[in-house]
Design a protein around this motif. Structure first.
Motif, PDB file in Angstrom:
ATOM      1  N   ILE A   1      73.056   6.587  12.267  1.00 45.68           N
ATOM      2  CA  ILE A   1      74.351   5.964  12.575  1.00 45.68           C
ATOM      3  C   ILE A   1      75.440   6.914  13.368  1.00 45.68           C
ATOM      4  N   GLY A   2      75.677   7.846  12.747  1.00 54.45           N
ATOM      5  CA  GLY A   2      76.934   8.658  13.375  1.00 54.45           C
ATOM      6  C   GLY A   2      78.059   8.314  13.277  1.00 54.45           C
ATOM      7  N   THR A   3      78.455   7.426  12.276  1.00 54.88           N
ATOM      8  CA  THR A   3      79.677   6.765  11.922  1.00 54.88           C
ATOM      9  C   THR A   3      80.320   7.465  10.689  1.00 54.88           C
ATOM     10  N   LYS A   4      81.352   8.077  10.553  1.00 58.67           N
ATOM     11  CA  LYS A   4      81.814   8.837   9.492  1.00 58.67           C
ATOM     12  C   LYS A   4      82.518   7.957   8.311  1.00 58.67           C
ATOM     13  N   THR A   5      83.569   6.861   8.930  1.00 57.41           N
ATOM     14  CA  THR A   5      84.072   6.244   7.967  1.00 57.41           C
ATOM     15  C   THR A   5      84.226   4.662   8.464  1.00 57.41           C
TER      16      THR A   5
ATOM     17  N   LEU B   1      79.153   0.728  19.822  1.00 58.92           N
ATOM     18  CA  LEU B   1      78.363   0.346  18.743  1.00 58.92           C
ATOM     19  C   LEU B   1      78.243   1.059  17.443  1.00 58.92           C
ATOM     20  N   SER B   2      78.161   2.405  17.582  1.00 57.05           N
ATOM     21  CA  SER B   2      78.191   3.455  16.445  1.00 57.05           C
ATOM     22  C   SER B   2      78.516   4.619  17.058  1.00 57.05           C
ATOM     23  N   GLY B   3      78.708   5.518  16.058  1.00 60.55           N
ATOM     24  CA  GLY B   3      79.034   6.912  16.747  1.00 60.55           C
ATOM     25  C   GLY B   3      77.875   7.573  17.446  1.00 60.55           C
ATOM     26  N   ARG B   4      76.724   7.310  17.132  1.00 58.79           N
ATOM     27  CA  ARG B   4      75.674   7.913  17.698  1.00 58.79           C
ATOM     28  C   ARG B   4      75.174   7.312  19.114  1.00 58.79           C
ATOM     29  N   MET B   5      75.384   5.953  19.047  1.00 56.47           N
ATOM     30  CA  MET B   5      74.834   5.143  20.225  1.00 56.47           C
ATOM     31  C   MET B   5      75.976   5.324  21.363  1.00 56.47           C
ATOM     32  N   THR B   6      77.177   5.385  20.815  1.00 56.02           N
ATOM     33  CA  THR B   6      78.494   5.752  21.845  1.00 56.02           C
ATOM     34  C   THR B   6      78.204   6.969  22.336  1.00 56.02           C
ATOM     35  N   ARG B   7      77.987   7.908  21.921  1.00 55.99           N
ATOM     36  CA  ARG B   7      77.549   9.100  22.436  1.00 55.99           C
ATOM     37  C   ARG B   7      76.474   9.122  23.424  1.00 55.99           C
ATOM     38  N   ARG B   8      75.573   8.435  23.132  1.00 59.24           N
ATOM     39  CA  ARG B   8      74.310   8.489  24.085  1.00 59.24           C
ATOM     40  C   ARG B   8      74.783   7.790  25.411  1.00 59.24           C
ATOM     41  N   ILE B   9      75.596   6.433  25.089  1.00 58.86           N
ATOM     42  CA  ILE B   9      75.971   5.631  25.978  1.00 58.86           C
ATOM     43  C   ILE B   9      76.827   6.254  27.119  1.00 58.86           C
ATOM     44  N   THR B  10      77.809   6.998  26.696  1.00 59.50           N
ATOM     45  CA  THR B  10      78.741   7.819  27.346  1.00 59.50           C
ATOM     46  C   THR B  10      78.054   8.935  28.346  1.00 59.50           C
TER      47      THR B  10
END
Length: 347
Positions: free
Chosen positions: A47-51, A276-285
């Motif tokens: 997910i890549g979301t911390k909090t 969307l999530s930390g992981r998905m946002t990195r990918r989209i960016t």
């Protein structure tokens, strides 16, 4: 409602202030993993979301804040900002996927908490695009020359759809993702017909349904008395379809907005990607590929709290934005595939 006259060519909507509200202290992955009986490392990697923040108590399931409470808190902060006159509000619009009740509409409870009476209220039922839809409607109302100042709100309390007492030790990743992806929160903005407060012009807003013939990427059920014993899950998500479609749609939205404005990627000082999530946002960016623009994201710290996200991003943006700078936001709703976004310019 204030009547006034302005040349149609001069009509422009401005963002005067923003306020946000997140319930309680942030819940980290270690705490969430312990409560749900799941692997902490999986949450961090997948997910890549911390909090995230929850309106319900993790231990007891007790609701501590309603959606109306959070929306009212965010609105109060927006209305308290310098250059904003709370008595000038001509209308209120709320975008949400998770209203407190079907009736009364949550927006009217918010108006009541704010002490605002005798104003038009609107509630838009939508997921991640709801806040942008609310912004689009506000911009149209301001441009109509019948209204001067409006309050736009977006928020969601997603945890009320999740059974936090459920044993998830054997749950499939596609089911488990909903318990770790989402959070709760709200945001609000005051929109005006003159540059006051933050003095940020809303240059354009995109809101378009593009899901003709496509299966939904996400479904949230509303269980009434007649079907409360149904064994369907409250929330289902085709995470694979979202992973495949959202980055592609994001790139399409970016170029459509740039084309409409006659801007180039190099003109952008800030980019607000889908959250969307930390992981998905990195990918989209990475796929948006605008290296000259500074990314403005929050989801890794706030969780995916739906219609609160654009306001959380804008609040972060306003702390950095200088006169003449431009920002572009991309938002996507995967429930039935909606393209959304907006462009801002500091005056």
């Amino acid at each position: 409602m204030t009547q006034h006259t302005k040349d149609p060519e001069d009509r422009q909507a401005y963002l005067a202030s923003v306020g946000t509200a997140l319930p309680g202290e942030p819940v980290d992955n270690a705490t969430l993993a312990k409560v749900l009986g799941i692997n902490e490392e999986w949450v961090e990697v997948f997910i890549g979301t911390k909090t995230r923040h929850f309106a319900r108590d993790l231990g007891t399931g007790t609701v501590r804040w309603s959606l109306a409470d959070l929306c009212a808190q965010a609105a109060e902060r927006a209305l308290a900002a310098p250059g904003v006159d709370p008595s000038a509000i001509d209308f209120i619009i709320l975008g949400t996927a998770t209203p407190d009740t079907l009736m009364p509409a949550t927006v009217n409870h918010v108006a009541d908490q704010l002490g605002l009476d005798q104003v038009p209220t609107f509630q838009l039922q939508s997921g991640c695009a709801g806040a942008v839809q609310a912004l689009s409607l506000a911009r149209t109302m301001i441009a109509s020359d019948q209204y001067r100042t409006g309050l736009v709100i977006g928020g969601d309390v997603c945890t009320k759809h999740l059974d936090l007492q459920r044993d998830l030790s054997g749950a499939a990743p596609g089911d488990l993702v909903n318990f770790v992806l989402f959070g709760d929160g709200a945001g609000a903005a005051v929109i005006t017909d003159e540059p006051v407060g933050q003095r940020v012009a809303i240059r354009t807003v995109l809101n378009r349904f593009t899901g003709l013939g496509r299966d939904p990427g996400q479904v949230i059920e509303w269980f009434g008395l007649a079907d409360r014993y149904d064994d369907r899950q409250a929330l289902t998500e085709d995470y694979k379809a979202i992973e495949e479609s959202v980055p592609v749609m994001a790139v399409e939205i970016l170029w459509e907005l740039l084309g409409e404005l006659d801007w180039t990627p190099e003109d952008l000082d800030y980019l607000l990607p889908p959250q969307l999530s930390g992981r998905m946002t990195r990918r989209i960016t990475e796929q948006l590929d605008v290296p000259t623009a500074q990314e403005v994201s929050c989801v890794a710290d706030t969780g995916n709290n739906g219609n609160a996200l654009p306001f959380l991003q804008i609040e972060k943006l306003l702390g950095q934005m200088s006169g003449g700078e431009k920002a572009l936001a991309v938002a996507i709703e995967s429930s039935k595939w909606i393209k959304a976004g907006f462009a801002l310019e500091k005056i």
